[in-house]
Design a protein around this motif. Structure first.
Motif, short mmCIF file in Angstrom:
data_model
loop_
_atom_site.label_atom_id
_atom_site.label_comp_id
_atom_site.label_asym_id
_atom_site.label_seq_id
_atom_site.Cartn_x
_atom_site.Cartn_y
_atom_site.Cartn_z
N PHE A 56 0.80 -1.22 0.00
CA PHE A 56 0.00 0.00 0.00
C PHE A 56 0.83 1.27 0.00
O PHE A 56 0.32 2.34 -0.36
N THR A 57 2.06 1.18 0.39
CA THR A 57 2.90 2.38 0.30
C THR A 57 3.19 2.74 -1.13
O THR A 57 3.63 3.85 -1.43
N LYS A 58 2.87 1.82 -2.01
CA LYS A 58 3.10 2.06 -3.42
C LYS A 58 1.82 2.44 -4.16
O LYS A 58 1.80 2.55 -5.39
N MET A 59 0.79 2.61 -3.36
CA MET A 59 -0.48 2.90 -4.00
C MET A 59 -0.81 4.38 -3.86
O MET A 59 -0.26 5.08 -3.03
N LEU A 60 -1.82 4.77 -4.65
CA LEU A 60 -2.29 6.14 -4.60
C LEU A 60 -3.74 6.15 -4.16
O LEU A 60 -4.52 5.25 -4.48
N TYR A 61 -4.08 7.21 -3.46
CA TYR A 61 -5.49 7.38 -3.15
C TYR A 61 -6.18 7.96 -4.37
O TYR A 61 -5.78 8.97 -4.92
N VAL A 62 -7.24 7.25 -4.79
CA VAL A 62 -8.02 7.74 -5.93
C VAL A 62 -9.49 7.70 -5.52
O VAL A 62 -10.01 6.64 -5.14
N ALA A 63 -10.11 8.83 -5.61
CA ALA A 63 -11.53 8.88 -5.23
C ALA A 63 -12.38 8.16 -6.28
O ALA A 63 -11.97 8.00 -7.43
N GLU B 42 -8.61 -5.79 -8.58
CA GLU B 42 -8.61 -4.55 -9.35
C GLU B 42 -7.76 -3.50 -8.66
O GLU B 42 -6.98 -2.78 -9.29
N THR B 43 -7.91 -3.40 -7.34
CA THR B 43 -7.11 -2.41 -6.59
C THR B 43 -5.62 -2.71 -6.72
O THR B 43 -4.81 -1.81 -6.91
N LEU B 44 -5.30 -3.97 -6.62
CA LEU B 44 -3.90 -4.36 -6.72
C LEU B 44 -3.35 -4.08 -8.11
O LEU B 44 -2.18 -3.68 -8.26
N ASN B 45 -4.23 -4.30 -9.11
CA ASN B 45 -3.76 -4.03 -10.48
C ASN B 45 -3.70 -2.54 -10.77
O ASN B 45 -2.81 -2.07 -11.47
N LEU B 46 -4.69 -1.82 -10.23
CA LEU B 46 -4.73 -0.38 -10.49
C LEU B 46 -3.77 0.39 -9.59
O LEU B 46 -3.48 1.55 -9.84
N LYS B 47 -3.43 -0.28 -8.49
CA LYS B 47 -2.53 0.33 -7.51
C LYS B 47 -3.09 1.64 -6.98
O LYS B 47 -2.42 2.66 -6.85
N GLY B 48 -4.38 1.63 -6.67
CA GLY B 48 -4.97 2.81 -6.07
C GLY B 48 -6.46 2.62 -5.88
O GLY B 48 -7.07 1.72 -6.46
#
Lengths: 323, 678
Positions: B537-544, B558-564
């Protein structure tokens, strides 16, 4: 596709079912047959009535015996020996309330009497010796044969003597006195040939048992006009054997002659079959002679009396007016 | 009728109501009642198999049982006396118009014939002397009958019937023929008829759906065309007035019992059992009867067997009398007791019968109907498992028949189901309205629902695998990622990708196996959580979420693939990761007065409270919760939108929880909820 297959299968099954049922229907229909009726049997206590026309050939035979309608003196009695003893009771009829009559005829069956159309209408009676009933001597009489001869389109009444017979009767002047005929007993019959010419020298004797006296009555129900006339014949039944009831009419000379014989069990009651009553009424019959006859036939096995008819009868004649 | 005959297509779907199928159904009919109401069809009629009209005029004038549209029936029977004779006994035709029922029949086989001596013998002299016995003959027959019944309500029906009887009395008559030259007796036959109509009333009352009572009069109305003369009066059919009452009940599954009593003391008892074979029924019936004019006490038995489908029914049966029926019968027996029923008297013999029934129905009787369907919820495909337990719709269904009906609801949502989904069976009493639930399931992976749209769902109810009624209703089907906003339903998103999450987690853990091994045993879980957070998760972005009319949640894959993702995406993803490797999680649902919500995660470290110091010295950074056995365990909150590092995420979440859930009494006032996944 699966659904289409299912539907096709269902249709096929339905068609097959239809065919099967149709075949079954055809088989069932083709095997149709009416069930047989149920045959019911008579109750043990029920009885049949036999109906017989006595005067079946009025164009040939004269059925009246000049006395009553008993018909015992049948024109053709195909027996060599005929012995009859009768106790007679009359109601509303005749000159005497009671009578008795004893009769014998020995017939020569080698000498038949033939009608014009070659039918046997009687036999010559012969003298066989002295005949006695209860030691009362029977007198010899002429055997008259009456018949009709149709010649050239006309009917001729022929009255011919054909030999001899024997008879005896006691006359009762006072109707209130009972007759002498011994009912429910016996009558002694004797044939004495000792005084006869020729080789016959025997005396024959035997008892003739007599029946219980029959006392009858006639009851009417309904009326002829309403076509529901019912005629019951009643008597003192003894529940043994049969009874005869002869229905007789009166001819133009007011002489009775037997028409119909009814034979039933001696149980005390016979109803005249309705069609017979209706026929008599329809023909305008006003008077009827109803004769109750209780018989007792004697078996006689001796050679001399072979081919015999020996009978004792209780007879009750009732003259009735049809309503 | 001709068009129906030429059409052979049969449509099982009730909804189309096609009248194309033509099938002949010869009905076996008749509830067997004693004596005057004795029928030849056996005790095979039952509420468990009644696709056919099974009542007859003999049994009950209120013949309002399973009659459908047009129906034709026939019966054959054979008697044993004087050899086997088979004949057609009855053909009937009936028609149902709503609550009215009309019936007529022709009965050539309803007959009895007797022959006996008339008591007169005629002595014929010519050509030879012969004595001729004169006879009398009696023929009884029932020619035809009519019936009408009316169903007042599903429990009660009344009716009347009229039947026409013929009696022929004939006898040989000796008629003297007197002429001048010849007198003789002529034998002729004289015949008279005495016919009459018989009318009766009756009613049927369903006390309960499985118990019914039927009462019928006997010889209530007698109208004679020409009374028998006094000579034949004693031989006439008896027209004794009376009443017959029968009660039948289904007290055991698939069986029915019956008791019928006549006012003169006759009675009958019977029972049957039905079992189903594919789409057909097989019924075994048995009954025995007592007749005051017959011996022994139970005069006979009547076994029967029936096989019926929707198309046809076949019945075989017989009557076996215990008395010897081949013995001679006296005339006095006929006059003493007489005959009340042409089919069953002391003069009847053993017999067998067979009936073939085909139904001629242009329309099929509807048993149940859907009044209305209420859609309970829009469909969120991700929540598929939920719709197996909670109905998506309910329907008001009415049983419009007069018997107990078992229905099977089914639902088909195009685009969502490959085939219709059946809900559990429901039993509805006659005349009652029941609320029926419809469940569904989302067939995957064939369906890929990418957009929210309205589908026409088809709700149907079936009886005996036949669709009785069907209705379409629009239902809103959301796309796969749609979420109803209920935090409790996030578990369905969590569980959806557990395999993927497990593989993902195991991969990371394997690569960091050394660190895990070096950790204290008590802190293995804690270390794993920390490791996974740091690596994922430190590599992810917050996306609304995108602007949409409904909330959407990404599946973990999907979250893991989108990374956010947003808070729920990330919480769902991490929850899935942790749950897939056996680490318990829970969601914390924060709601404010403006209905704006926030979700983060609670993770169960499986540490006990006395092990807190192993992890932190600040007890406000943890949440103590009892496990299933009541033992306190340490849970740590994680703010999934804080993606800097694990410590920050933990601190932020702890701070938020402490403030809103504890200090502001959020847990108490309902503004903060902890939602477990189980």
């Amino acid at each position: 596709m699966k659904r289409n297959l299912l539907m096709a299968l269902s249709l096929s099954l339905a068609f097959l079912q239809l065919v099967l049922v149709s075949i079954m229907l055809v088989v069932l229909l083709s095997s149709c047959s009416e069930p047989a009726p149920t045959q019911l049997v008579d109750d043990p206590t029920s009885s049949n009535v036999k109906v017989e026309i006595i005067a079946d050939r009025p164009g040939v035979f004269v059925y009246t015996n000049g006395y009553d309608s008993t018909g015992i003196l049948q024109p053709v009695l195909d027996r060599s020996t005929f012995i009859s003893v009768c106790g007679i009771k009359n109601t509303n009829y005749g000159k005497r309330a009671t009578d008795d009559f004893y009769f014998t005829q020995f017939s020569d069956k080698n000498n038949p009497i033939l009608s014009r159309d070659k039918k046997i209408i009687g036999f010559t009676g012969v003298n066989m010796g002295e005949v006695r009933f209860n030691n009362q001597s029977a007198q010899l009489g002429v055997n008259k044969l009456k018949f009709h001869d149709n010649r050239n389109g006309n009917r001729w009444d022929i009255d011919t003597v054909v030999g001899l017979n024997y008879y005896f009767c006691s006359k009762q002047i006072n109707p209130s006195q009972p007759g002498k005929f011994p009912y429910n007993a016996s009558i002694n019959f004797k044939l004495d040939q000792t005084k006869m010419m020729g080789p016959m020298k025997e005396i024959f004797q035997f008892e003739i048992p007599t029946p219980v006296e029959v006392i009858g009555k006639v009851k009417f129900h309904g009326s002829a006009s309403q076509r529901n006339l019912k005629v019951d014949l009643e008597w003192n039944g003894i529940n043994i054997g049969d009874i005869e009831v002869v229905l007789g009419l009166f001819n133009s000379k007011a002489l009775p002659y037997p028409l119909i014989r009814l034979i039933g069990s001696d149980n005390g009651k016979i109803t005249i079959p309705k069609p017979i009553v209706e026929k008599l009424v329809a023909d305008g019959t006003k008077e009827l002679l109803v004769t109750f006859i209780r018989k007792k036939v004697k078996e006689e096995s001796r050679e001399f009396f072979k081919d015999n008819y020996i009978v004792a009868q209780s007879i009750h004649n009732i003259k009735i007016q049809l309503p | 009728m001709l068009r129906a005959f030429t059409t052979l297509k049969y449509n099982y779907r009730r909804a189309t109501r096609k009248a194309g199928i033509i099938c002949f159904v010869f009905l076996v009919q008749g509830i067997l009642y004693p004596q005057q109401s004795f029928d030849f069809w056996g005790r095979v009629q039952s509420v468990h198999n009644s696709n056919f009209r099974l009542n007859g005029l003999e049994s009950n004038a209120s013949n309002f049982y399973a009659g459908k549209d047009w129906e034709i029936s026939s019966l054959f029977s054979s008697a044993g006396k004087n050899g086997i004779k088979t004949n057609l006994y009855s053909i009937s035709l009936s028609k149902r118009l709503g609550d009215h029922y009309f019936y007529t029949r022709f009965t050539p086989g309803y007959a009895e014939e007797f022959v006996f001596n008339s008591g007169i013998q005629v002595i014929l002299k010519e050509p030879v002397r012969v004595e001729t016995q004169l006879q009398k003959k009696i023929q009884y027959s029932e020619e035809l009958g009519f019936g009408y019944s009316y169903r007042i309500n599903p429990s009660f029906s009344v009716g009347f019937s009229m039947r026409y009887f013929k009696q022929n009395f004939s006898e040989d008559i000796p008629s003297p023929v007197l002429t001048d030259t010849l007198n003789f007796i002529s034998i002729s036959n004289q015949s008279t008829n005495s016919n009459f109509w018989r009318g009766d009333l009756g009613f049927t009352y369903n006390i309960t759906p499985s118990i019914s009572l039927a009462v019928t009069s006997l010889n209530l109305i007698i109208a004679e065309e020409n009374p028998a003369s006094s000579d034949w009066e004693n031989y006439s059919l008896k027209k004794r007035k009376g009443v017959t009452a029968g009660i039948s009940g289904s007290f055991l599954k698939n069986s029915e019992s019956f008791l019928g009593v006549e006012s003169n003391g006759n009675f009958i008892v019977g029972l049957n059992y039905t079992f189903q074979l594919a789409n057909s029924n097989i019924t075994f019936g048995f009954q025995s009867f007592h007749d005051i004019n017959q011996t022994p006490f139970f005069a006979g038995i009547m076994p029967s067997i029936n096989y019926s489908t929707r198309l046809f029914s076949i019945t075989f049966g017989g009557v076996k009398y215990f008395e010897d029926r081949n013995k001679e019968r006296l005339v006095s027996e006929l006059t003493a007791s007489g005959i009340d029923n042409l089919l069953n008297s002391k003069f009847s013999t053993d017999r067998i019968f067979a009936s073939v029934n085909l139904a001629l129905s242009l329309t099929q009787e509807q048993l149940v109907k859907i009044d209305d369907v209420t859609i309970n919820t829009e469909i969120y495909p991700a929540l598929s498992e939920k719709y197996i337990l909670e109905p998506i719709a309910t329907a008001k269904v009415t049983n419009i028949s007069d018997k107990l009906i078992t229905i099977r609801p089914a639902c088909l949502i195009p685009g969502l189901n490959r085939e219709k989904f059946f809900s559990p069976y429901v039993v509805i009493e006659p005349g009652k309205v029941s609320t029926i639930p419809f469940y569904t399931i989302v067939d995957e992976p064939k369906f890929d629902i990418k957009k929210r749209e309205i589908k026409q769902a088809v709700f149907s109810i079936e009886v005996d695998n036949e669709i009785e009624d069907e209705i379409k209703k629009p239902i809103l089907v959301n796309d796969w990622n749609a979420w109803d906003g209920n935090v409790a339903n996030l578990k369905f998103f969590v569980k959806r990708d557990l395999d993927y999450s497990a593989n993902y987690a195991k991969d990371i853990l394997t690569r960091n196996n050394t660190k895990i091994k070096n950790a204290m045993s008590e802190l293995v879980i804690f270390e794993k959580v920390k490791l996974l957070f740091e690596n994922i998760f430190t590599k992810m972005l917050y996306v609304a979420d995108r602007r949409a009319s409904v909330d959407v949640v990404q599946f973990p894959s999907e979250t893991l693939n989108l990374k956010g993702g947003d808070c729920d995406d990330l919480s769902v993803c991490f929850s899935s990761i942790l749950e897939s490797i056996g680490i318990e999680t829970a969601f914390v649902d924060y709601r404010n007065d403006e209905a704006i919500y926030h979700v983060n995660l609670l993770v169960n470290t499986s540490l006990s409270t006395d092990q807190l110091s192993l992890m932190t010295k600040n007890d406000k950074k943890v949440v103590i919760r009892k496990n299933e056995v009541g033992k306190d365990e340490i849970w740590i909150p994680l703010e999934m939108t804080s993606l800097k590092d694990f410590s920050t995420s933990w601190s932020v979440a702890s701070q938020k929880f402490q403030t809103e859930a504890i200090e502001q009494l959020g847990l108490a006032n309902g503004k903060v909820h902890i939602v477990d996944l189980k």
